[in-house]
Scaffold this motif. Structure first.
Motif, mmCIF file in Angstrom:
data_model
loop_
_atom_site.group_PDB
_atom_site.id
_atom_site.type_symbol
_atom_site.label_atom_id
_atom_site.label_comp_id
_atom_site.label_asym_id
_atom_site.label_seq_id
_atom_site.Cartn_x
_atom_site.Cartn_y
_atom_site.Cartn_z
ATOM 1 N N ALA A 283 12.299 9.908 4.346
ATOM 2 C CA ALA A 283 12.708 8.625 4.907
ATOM 3 C C ALA A 283 12.976 7.585 3.825
ATOM 4 N N GLY A 284 12.508 7.831 2.610
ATOM 5 C CA GLY A 284 12.727 6.881 1.537
ATOM 6 C C GLY A 284 11.490 6.761 0.671
ATOM 7 N N ARG A 285 11.517 5.752 -0.183
ATOM 8 C CA ARG A 285 10.429 5.522 -1.134
ATOM 9 C C ARG A 285 10.038 4.050 -1.067
ATOM 10 N N THR A 286 8.747 3.768 -1.143
ATOM 11 C CA THR A 286 8.261 2.396 -1.014
ATOM 12 C C THR A 286 8.800 1.528 -2.145
ATOM 13 N N ILE B 265 2.934 10.402 3.985
ATOM 14 C CA ILE B 265 3.252 10.012 2.610
ATOM 15 C C ILE B 265 2.884 11.165 1.696
ATOM 16 N N ASP B 266 3.608 11.243 0.579
ATOM 17 C CA ASP B 266 3.354 12.277 -0.428
ATOM 18 C C ASP B 266 2.437 11.691 -1.494
ATOM 19 N N PRO B 267 1.203 12.187 -1.614
ATOM 20 C CA PRO B 267 0.265 11.590 -2.565
ATOM 21 C C PRO B 267 0.546 11.980 -4.009
ATOM 22 N N THR B 268 1.594 12.774 -4.249
ATOM 23 C CA THR B 268 1.853 13.254 -5.608
ATOM 24 C C THR B 268 2.042 12.103 -6.576
ATOM 25 N N ASN B 269 2.737 11.042 -6.149
ATOM 26 C CA ASN B 269 3.031 9.929 -7.054
ATOM 27 C C ASN B 269 1.973 8.837 -7.036
ATOM 28 N N LEU B 270 0.874 9.062 -6.337
ATOM 29 C CA LEU B 270 -0.188 8.063 -6.346
ATOM 30 C C LEU B 270 -0.814 7.973 -7.739
ATOM 31 N N PRO B 271 -1.204 6.770 -8.162
ATOM 32 C CA PRO B 271 -1.926 6.654 -9.437
ATOM 33 C C PRO B 271 -3.170 7.535 -9.431
ATOM 34 N N ILE B 272 -3.526 8.057 -10.590
ATOM 35 C CA ILE B 272 -4.650 8.980 -10.676
ATOM 36 C C ILE B 272 -5.955 8.341 -10.247
ATOM 37 N N ASP B 273 -6.031 7.003 -10.391
ATOM 38 C CA ASP B 273 -7.270 6.314 -10.018
ATOM 39 C C ASP B 273 -7.190 5.707 -8.625
ATOM 40 N N ALA B 274 -6.210 6.129 -7.794
ATOM 41 C CA ALA B 274 -6.048 5.585 -6.446
ATOM 42 C C ALA B 274 -6.741 6.486 -5.432
ATOM 43 N N THR B 275 -7.177 5.882 -4.346
ATOM 44 C CA THR B 275 -7.754 6.632 -3.229
ATOM 45 C C THR B 275 -6.978 6.284 -1.959
ATOM 46 N N VAL B 276 -6.932 7.230 -1.038
ATOM 47 C CA VAL B 276 -6.226 7.028 0.221
ATOM 48 C C VAL B 276 -7.050 7.673 1.322
ATOM 49 N N ALA B 277 -7.196 6.962 2.438
ATOM 50 C CA ALA B 277 -8.006 7.475 3.548
ATOM 51 C C ALA B 277 -7.349 8.669 4.215
ATOM 52 N N ASP C 175 6.847 3.222 -5.100
ATOM 53 C CA ASP C 175 7.415 4.537 -5.446
ATOM 54 C C ASP C 175 6.665 5.702 -4.814
ATOM 55 N N ILE C 176 6.241 5.511 -3.560
ATOM 56 C CA ILE C 176 5.589 6.587 -2.816
ATOM 57 C C ILE C 176 6.604 7.161 -1.830
ATOM 58 N N ASP C 177 6.794 8.475 -1.863
ATOM 59 C CA ASP C 177 7.727 9.129 -0.947
ATOM 60 C C ASP C 177 7.150 9.149 0.460
ATOM 61 N N VAL C 178 8.008 8.776 1.433
ATOM 62 C CA VAL C 178 7.600 8.707 2.836
ATOM 63 C C VAL C 178 8.461 9.683 3.632
ATOM 64 N N VAL D 6 3.532 -1.600 12.199
ATOM 65 C CA VAL D 6 3.181 -1.523 10.789
ATOM 66 C C VAL D 6 2.166 -0.405 10.628
ATOM 67 N N VAL D 7 2.493 0.580 9.798
ATOM 68 C CA VAL D 7 1.605 1.715 9.535
ATOM 69 C C VAL D 7 1.013 1.527 8.150
ATOM 70 N N LYS D 8 -0.298 1.339 8.080
ATOM 71 C CA LYS D 8 -0.988 1.138 6.816
ATOM 72 C C LYS D 8 -1.750 2.398 6.434
ATOM 73 N N PHE D 9 -1.568 2.817 5.185
ATOM 74 C CA PHE D 9 -2.264 3.998 4.679
ATOM 75 C C PHE D 9 -3.470 3.644 3.817
ATOM 76 N N ASP D 10 -3.709 2.365 3.608
ATOM 77 C CA ASP D 10 -4.912 1.904 2.901
ATOM 78 C C ASP D 10 -5.081 2.593 1.546
ATOM 79 N N VAL D 11 -3.976 2.684 0.795
ATOM 80 C CA VAL D 11 -4.075 3.198 -0.565
ATOM 81 C C VAL D 11 -4.689 2.127 -1.449
ATOM 82 N N GLU D 12 -5.713 2.484 -2.157
ATOM 83 C CA GLU D 12 -6.399 1.526 -3.017
ATOM 84 C C GLU D 12 -6.222 1.965 -4.459
#
Length: 814
Positions: free
Chosen positions: A669-672, A693-705, A659-662, A720-726
């Protein structure tokens, strides 16, 4: 088939020509950094030394720093390219044996060297100034335009499915009439693309049939601007040759691998500024460039234009708003190559016959073909072509030449020999733009028994009727084409005239005359009329006239009257265009009455996973219903995706969480999906494509490079484009204080001991975001003025929450 393939590869290898271009390195003056440099103190010169000096000309800074060489005797010298780049023409009389320019010997130039400020002041008369060169195409490019293309490992299947029902009455409308499908499978990797396409069909008379179309492996090298293909290929050709399908190998120049590369000659504009000014360039009244220039002459190169004629307007505006305007007409054509460019294609293989009818019918004789183009100058391009095999020898040469700002012309001649038969061919053409009128004419003639690969490898079908003869595949005896487009001076209408004369090898002749008129009226409506006739066949004629009116919301209405040898009919259309976005709907209503009856209604819908279309049609007493689906199935990024049809490149976005907006180029372009992935189709191959990507919907405890990536996919491939969201990352917001209760210094740098995390920086009020934490942690912090300290604290992650650790005490350490 193996001996055929080996012979084809051997012939292609012998025909391939290695083309190397050596480019010498050049040094240019550099722009001044935003921060001022430290002035060097004056020092005695005991040996030669290199200097980096800010350049002023006639009291005005050029905003450039140039590299000078100061000899032991104090003489200053500079490379010619650097001197020209700062705005001074390097005179030959000032050239030293080592290739540098002694600035003291430059005519019409004097200078003063301020060693303390590291500045050199030139006083230059106008005749000694060099033009400031501005590359307009370079200004339009970004830093990623020449990034290396990428291709992941994956596969996809693109399909078009079609089915119809109908019969000779409304009661038979749902009777099965047939079904067909077009399929293309592609496997892509860093080693190229393997693609195969075929069609399958079913009808009441034939339950199943299939035909293979093309099977080709291709590999492209952007550094060499070359594409290599093996399998089913189409030979390269020119305007006076006929491309042929072969089963074999091909090596071909591919300028499409570098979209930033300009291969055709572009107009060059020049001017002069008496004072520092702004130069605006307009092409056909559209602004293409705005650039500040210093005093002196300037030159604009590689101006982006579309093909055809146009007018470039140069507006020089000084600080007081005073303008100087000049206009230059031009004609740009992709038929011309810029000076020094090569274009080539070489093939060898076996001619394909009955394409689309038979799956693997190849002529058994090895054939080869080669095509070459070279830009001698910006106004002259030479061409050459040769092909042959199995007693066939065919070769010719030609030229395309510019006609100033008015158009281009071409001429070519070729000859052939086959089985004791010889023949010749000549071709010429011209394209002009004069007084607002566009004129095109082309003629081609063959003499004797002129043959090419298509002519000697064809396997003619038997005549359909006993009195018919076999049809020849030889080039036509005569082909003449003329077209004229004239915008009327007294009316906004445009009148178009065309004439085509064709005489086949058997002597059959056609002379087709066409005339059309287009006239806009209102805001966006238009009137159009067309008519044609074959002067060799009195029963072959037709005319059509109508109006088209936009109604808003992508809906258009049109109506018209047509007349031909079958009678007169009136047609009315109401159409809503379907967009490219997901969820778009389109439909069409059409009714034709008069000499014949034709009524139809259709609708289409673009879903996230495919495009669907259905319709019902009545033609006289025949009733028919149709349905069609287009889409692709993609296997990439360790996942399977269903998408609309993908003809070029795509990427799989792997955000790691659902559910991450791209966005693609700042458009949604859509949502994961639940696996954190999204397929983004319709990327531009060999061009930078920006994915965010829109980080608004990222979990509060997630990190992204990072939230932005640029991908450059290879031709018809996927990345393949990886954003390394943890998600659930081991991180916390820690407030650090010293033993006295004061916050640690802002800007202090720290590190987790024994951890693999990156360092952190202390912000305001002692807060630091620290990653890579474990149950027990010890951090070391270096403060700018208070020295080093260490703190210990525990950590317990809480799902869906940002862990905060208040008042961790940092105690001094050695």
């Amino acid at each position: 088939m193996l001996p055929h393939a080996l012979r084809a590869a051997s012939a292609s290898f012998l025909m391939s020509i290695g083309l190397l271009a050596l480019q010498g390195s050049k040094a240019f003056a550099e722009s001044i950094p935003s921060a001022a440099g430290v002035g060097a103190a004056a020092t005695p010169v005991s040996a030669s030394r290199d200097l980096q000096l800010e350049v002023f000309i006639n009291g005005t800074s050029t905003d450039l720093i140039a590299a000078f060489r100061q000899d032991a005797d104090g003489i200053l010298a500079i490379e010619p390219d650097q001197l020209r780049n700062v705005g001074i023409e390097p005179g030959e009389e000032a050239m030293r044996p080592d290739g540098l320019i002694d600035i003291a010997k430059l005519p019409l130039v004097s200078f003063e060297f301020d060693e303390t400020a590291q500045i050199i002041h030139f006083t230059v008369e106008y005749d000694a100034r060099s033009a400031r060169v501005i590359d307009a195409h370079e200004r339009a490019q970004d830093d990623t335009s020449t990034a290396d293309p990428q291709s992941s490992l994956g596969a996809l299947v693109t399909y078009t499915l079609f089915a119809s029902t109908g019969g000779g009455g409304i009661d038979d409308m749902w009777a099965f009439d047939g079904a067909s499908g077009w399929f293309e499978g592609r496997v892509f990797s860093p080693f190229g693309v393997l693609a195969s396409s075929y069609i399958a069909n079913s009808s009441p008379d034939e339950p199943y049939g299939s035909t293979r179309l093309d099977t080709t492996w291709s590999y492209s090298n952007p550094k060499w601007l070359t594409t290599v293909r093996a399998g089913d290929v189409i030979t390269g050709g020119l305007s006076w040759t006929r491309p042929t399908r072969l089963g074999g190998v091909q090596i071909q120049r591919n300028f499409g691998l570098r979209p930033d590369l300009v291969t055709m000659p572009l107009p060059e504009l020049s001017g002069s500024a008496a004072v520092p000014s702004t130069v605006d360039i307009y092409v056909n009244n559209a602004q293409r460039l705005s650039e500040e220039v210093p005093t002196g002459p300037f030159q604009i190169t590689n101006l982006p234009v579309v093909t055809g004629s146009g007018t470039a307007r140069v507006v020089v505006r000084d600080a007081l708003g005073r303008e100087t305007v000049s206009e230059t007409p031009f004609f740009a054509s992709s038929d011309l190559l810029a000076s020094g460019f090569w274009d080539y294609s070489a093939e060898a293989g076996f001619a394909r016959r009955f394409y689309g009818v038979e799956s693997g019918d190849y002529d058994g004789r090895l054939m080869a073909s080669g095509t070459l183009r070279y830009g001698v100058t910006d106004w002259l391009t030479l061409e050459g072509h040769a092909e042959g095999g199995a007693e066939l020898i065919n070769g010719g040469a030609g030229a395309v030449f510019g006609l100033g700002p008015y158009g281009v012309g071409s001429f070519a001649a070729s000859a052939s020999s086959y089985g004791g038969q010889t023949g010749f061919q000549v071709a010429a053409g011209v394209e002009l733009q004069l007084w607002g009128m566009h004129f095109f004419a082309r003629t081609q003639r063959t003499f004797g028994d002129y043959n090419d690969i298509a002519a000697v490898t064809v396997d003619p079908l038997p005549p359909l009727l006993p009195d018919d003869d076999f049809h020849s595949a030889a080039p036509p005896r005569a082909l003449d084409q003329v077209s004229v487009s004239v915008p009327l001076r007294f009316d906004p209408s445009t009148l178009n005239f065309s004439y085509t004369q064709l005489k086949t090898d058997e002597g059959e002749k056609s002379r087709i005359l066409g005339l059309s008129l287009n006239r806009p009226f209102g805001n966006s409506a238009s009137f159009f009329a067309t008519a044609f006739t074959d002067l060799e066949d009195e029963d072959s004629f037709g005319a059509f006239a109508g109006v088209s009116i936009p109604l808003g919301n992508d809906i258009y209405a049109s109506t018209g009257v047509s007349s031909d040898s079958e009678g007169t009919a009136v047609t009315a259309d109401l159409v809503k265009s379907e967009g490219n976005e997901i969820g778009s709907v389109g439909w069409r209503l059409r009714d034709t009455e008069g000499a014949y009856t034709d009524r139809a209604v259709s609708a289409s819908y673009r879903a996230p996973f495919a495009r669907f279309e259905a319709g019902i049609q009545q033609h006289e007493d025949q009733f028919r219903a149709t349905a069609q689906a287009d889409g692709s199935v993609v296997f990439a990024g360790s996942d399977v995706f269903f998408s609309n049809r993908i003809d070029d490149a795509f990427t799989v976005v792997d955000a790691g969480v659902p559910d991450i907006d791209v966005q693609y180029e700042n458009r949604p372009a859509g949502r994961t999906n639940r696996r954190g992935k999204l397929l983004v189709p319709d990327l531009r191959s060999y061009e930078p494509n920006r994915i965010t990507i829109d980080p608004t919907n990222l979990p509060i405890d997630a990190t992204v490079a990072g939230t932005r990536e640029v991908t450059v996919p290879a031709d018809r491939s996927g990345t393949v484009v990886k954003f390394d969201v943890e998600a659930g990352a081991q991180n916390a917001l820690v407030t650090l204080r010293d033993e006295g209760g004061e916050f640690l210094e802002t800007g202090a740098a720290g590190q987790v001991e024994g951890g693999a995390s990156e360092g952190f920086v202390v912000g305001y009020e002692g807060q630091a975001f620290i990653t890579g934490l474990g149950p027990q942690n010890r951090i070391v912090v270096d403060q700018p003025t208070r020295g080093r300290c260490a703190a210990e604290f525990g950590f317990e992650p809480r799902e869906g929450e940002q862990v905060a650790i208040p008042d961790a005490v940092c105690r001094p350490v050695e």
